[in-house]
Scaffold this active site. Structure first.
Site, PDB file in Angstrom:
ATOM      1  N   ASN A 149       0.835  -1.199   0.000  1.00  0.00           N
ATOM      2  CA  ASN A 149       0.000   0.000   0.000  1.00  0.00           C
ATOM      3  C   ASN A 149       0.869   1.247   0.000  1.00  0.00           C
ATOM      4  OD1 ASN A 149      -2.842   1.138   0.485  1.00  0.00           O
ATOM      5  ND2 ASN A 149      -1.666   2.167   2.082  1.00  0.00           N
ATOM      6  N   GLU A 150       0.626   2.125  -0.957  1.00  0.00           N
ATOM      7  CA  GLU A 150       1.251   3.451  -0.993  1.00  0.00           C
ATOM      8  C   GLU A 150       2.762   3.412  -0.739  1.00  0.00           C
ATOM      9  OE1 GLU A 150      -2.458   6.409   0.108  1.00  0.00           O
ATOM     10  OE2 GLU A 150      -1.042   5.904   1.691  1.00  0.00           O
ATOM     11  N   GLU A 306      -8.138   5.336  -4.187  1.00  0.00           N
ATOM     12  CA  GLU A 306      -8.529   6.025  -2.952  1.00  0.00           C
ATOM     13  C   GLU A 306      -8.815   7.489  -3.249  1.00  0.00           C
ATOM     14  OE1 GLU A 306      -6.003   5.906   0.454  1.00  0.00           O
ATOM     15  OE2 GLU A 306      -5.534   3.773   0.255  1.00  0.00           O
ATOM     16  N   GLU A 354      -6.857   7.450  11.933  1.00  0.00           N
ATOM     17  CA  GLU A 354      -7.723   8.001  10.885  1.00  0.00           C
ATOM     18  C   GLU A 354      -9.202   7.971  11.274  1.00  0.00           C
ATOM     19  OE1 GLU A 354      -5.264   7.189   6.828  1.00  0.00           O
ATOM     20  OE2 GLU A 354      -5.999   5.410   7.841  1.00  0.00           O
ATOM     21  N   HIS A 357     -11.213  10.648   9.653  1.00  0.00           N
ATOM     22  CA  HIS A 357     -11.245  10.653   8.191  1.00  0.00           C
ATOM     23  C   HIS A 357     -12.650  10.291   7.726  1.00  0.00           C
ATOM     24  CE1 HIS A 357     -10.128   9.763   4.044  1.00  0.00           C
ATOM     25  NE2 HIS A 357      -8.901  10.159   4.277  1.00  0.00           N
TER      26      HIS A 357
END
Length: 657
Positions: A149-150, A306, A354, A357
């Site tokens: 991821n990322e 995302e 998060e 978020h």
């Protein structure tokens, strides 16, 4: 052709069921079906649940979730779970934790806490990926594999001894012998000559300036080291799960990773995009990033993996999106080549970093305003399903080279204010305003399909690139080059003979001296109200015609903008109006045409036969000369022109299609 086994456009988000009890799973599946969700990302940060102890795997709970989702018509983008190793792994392998340039070993408690070169990390990640593929490769719900991821987010480099050894191996493979290596690094400067590769270390904290080629090779190595992590997992998935595409989510225009090289190893490009609702021009920066994503695999449709449904949780002030912004920006991604709109995340978290978020299903559940937004977007993407698979063509290419980017922003240069992303954004904005479609291309690309090529900065320019640009202009193409280009070769050595080195003959000039401008200062140009910022060159023309001159300061009367045949050179960053005028002149001469005509602030994008018009203003706007068309979103028919309300969008299909 769909990106995955799921037809039409993809819609959904990250789902983290391990944060919730089983009865919530059932509610989530039902609500996903209600909202029109057809794909969710599972398992991104699930390693601790999937492998609770070394070599002990628990995949049953994940299988239960996948079965439940599939029963409700929801397919799965299955992550390998390897982005963040669990506590037991870190304590069993403490040397796997990353180390900073000053020698600090970073601790557990966040994410991406691993050394990319760690053999223990790579082995454990590959073992988990193997178990996941063996268990789920044949599941009908599996539409996409999502590795880690990322990459390059919290972690971009590690300076530990394991990384140092890997760096030395990488250098041996690149240079083969010490003489070639010492020449490339220019080690006769400051008594840095090496007599063994074993003497080489990463560019850790040092008393003074560090060898620039050492820094450049370090950037190359760090990108390659993380890519090796991705490739080791992808090789497992390709072998055990053939036919299911594999991706990892990019982070828009990220300096740390050479996305041209990374995209070669992806089956489809995916991106995480978080434009700031408080930025009145955020949609322009977003368009730039989406054009890059579309370009990375030669125009292949990509996937927005995302975005935030509303506010994020990590800015100093986290402004929410208005419902109109959310709708407009979501459809903008489709207009610029995305075949899906995914989010972080499906259900808002109750705990963790998060928890504030936004989510598709907010803390307030289906009574919250955000739920209506989620359901509506699902319906609108179903209306836009015919767009899936169609491509976009461009007449203009913008050069983007990661080697040059890395080399440009190393220290000990005439100015630390020359930043590639800022230069690219400044040149891209007037093209966006004119509704001229842009492809990004590497310096190795075939340029024959383009009428114009733009190089806002190409500091590092080798002979092969210069020759390619010469062939392009000799063939009638228009080239526009920005300042501080053509200066060094692939080893970051000054090209001999005077600046701009490899581009000197092509531009028809010599730069005798650099005159960078201090922060906040500007220099007047000899056009009404025009000025330059960031940089100046003392130019001596050798065939180039002067288009604009400096009007004050030490360079008053000297060339600022030149043209040599169909090649332009900008020795400063002009004010936006002047820059727009220069680019308009160059592109008009190249017979570049816009997508269409509309009120300023309206973004026009064409995908196949479909014309998107997005009004980013707070006033009614008009798009002209659209012909007879039907809006896929509303079903309304138009003839000749379209009036768009504030923040409104249409997707116009030919009436006979």
């Amino acid at each position: 052709m769909s990106l995955t086994r799921v037809p039409g456009l993809l819609y959904g988000g990250d789902y983290n069921p391990e944060q919730w009890p089983p009865h919530v799973w059932r509610e989530d599946a039902r609500l996903m079906a209600e909202a029109g969700v057809n794909l969710v990302t599972l398992g991104v940060f699930s390693w601790a649940r999937l492998e609770p102890a070394p070599g002990e795997y628990d995949l049953d709970w994940l299988a239960e979730i996948i079965d439940l989702l599939w029963e409700h018509g929801v397919a799965v983008d299955l992550a390998t779970g390897t982005a963040s190793p669990p506590p037991w792994f870190v304590r069993d392998h403490p040397r796997s934790l990353p180390v900073t340039a000053d020698g600090t070993r970073l601790e557990f408690g966040s994410r991406q806490h691993y050394c990319p070169s760690s053999p223990e990390f790579r082995a454990a990640a590959t073992a988990l990926t193997t178990k996941m593929a063996q268990r789920f490769a044949d599941h009908p719900a599996l539409a996409l594999w999502h590795v880690s991821n990322e990459y390059g987010d919290e972690l971009q480099e590690c300076f530990c001894e394991v990384s140092a050894a890997d760096f030395r191996r990488w250098l041996r493979d690149r240079y083969r012998d010490l003489d070639a290596f010492n020449h490339a690094w220019g080690t006769d400067f400051w008594s840095q000559r090496y007599t063994s590769f074993d003497q080489v270390e990463p560019p850790r904290a040092a008393p003074g300036p560090i060898n620039p080629t050492q820094q450049l090779d370090w950037r190359r190595f760090c990108s390659d080291a993380m890519l090796a992590c991705y490739r080791s997992e992808k090789e497992v998935l390709d072998r055990l799960s053939p036919g299911v595409p594999v991706t990892t989510n990019f982070m828009s225009m990220l300096k740390a990773l050479d996305y041209w090289e990374w995209a070669r190893h992806e089956d489809l490009v995916s991106d995480d995009a978080y434009p700031d609702p408080a930025d009145p021009k955020a949609h322009i920066g977003a368009a730039l990033n989406y054009d890059l994503m579309r370009s990375l695999r030669g125009g292949q449709p990509w996937l927005l993996l995302e975005q935030a449904p509303s506010a994020v949780s990590w800015r100093e002030v986290n402004v929410p999106k208005t419902p109109q912004q959310y709708r407009l920006w979501s459809i903008q991604t489709v207009a610029r080549g995305a075949d899906g709109v995914m989010h972080f995340q499906w259900r808002a978290s109750q705990a963790g970093a998060e928890k504030f978020h936004s989510a598709m299903l907010p803390h307030g559940g289906t009574t919250a305003r955000g739920w209506e937004r989620t359901v509506r977007m699902g319906a609108e993407l179903r209306s836009l399903a015919p767009v899936a698979g169609h491509r976009t063509t461009a007449q203009v290419a913008m050069l983007l080279d990661w080697d040059s980017w890395w080399a440009l922003e190393i220290d000990q240069h005439p100015s630390a204010l020359v930043l590639l992303k800022e230069q690219i954004r400044a040149w891209y904005e007037p093209l966006w305003e004119a509704n001229i479609t842009v492809d990004f291309v590497p310096v190795t690309a075939d340029l024959s399909a383009y009428r114009a090529v733009l190089a806002p900065n190409l500091y590092l320019t080798d002979a092969a690139t210069a020759s390619k640009l010469r062939a392009f202009t000799d063939g009638g193409g228009t080239l526009v080059v920005g300042f501080f280009s053509g200066i060094v070769d692939r080893d970051d050595h000054i090209v001999p003979g005077g600046h701009p080195g490899a581009l000197r003959d092509l531009l028809g000039l010599t730069v005798d001296e650099f005159w960078p401008l201090p922060a906040g200062e500007r220099v007047a140009l000899d056009q009404p109200g025009a000025y330059g910022t960031v940089w100046r060159d003392w130019i001596v023309p050798s065939g180039a015609d002067v288009e604009i001159r400096y009007a004050d300061g030490e360079l008053a009367g000297r060339p600022a903008v030149t043209r040599h045949g169909n090649t332009w050179y900008l020795s400063t960053l002009p004010d936006p109006a002047t820059l727009s005028g220069i680019l308009r002149r160059a592109l008009t001469a190249a017979s570049v045409t816009p997508v269409g005509q509309a009120t300023p602030g309206v973004e026009l994008c064409r995908r196949g036969p479909y014309l998107f018009a997005l009004n980013h203003t707070d006033a009614t706007a008009t798009v002209t000369s659209v012909g007879d068309r039907v809006d896929l979103l509303s079903g309304k028919k138009y003839s000749d022109h379209v009036d768009l309300g504030p923040l409104e969008v249409v997707c116009l299909s030919p009436e006979d299609s």
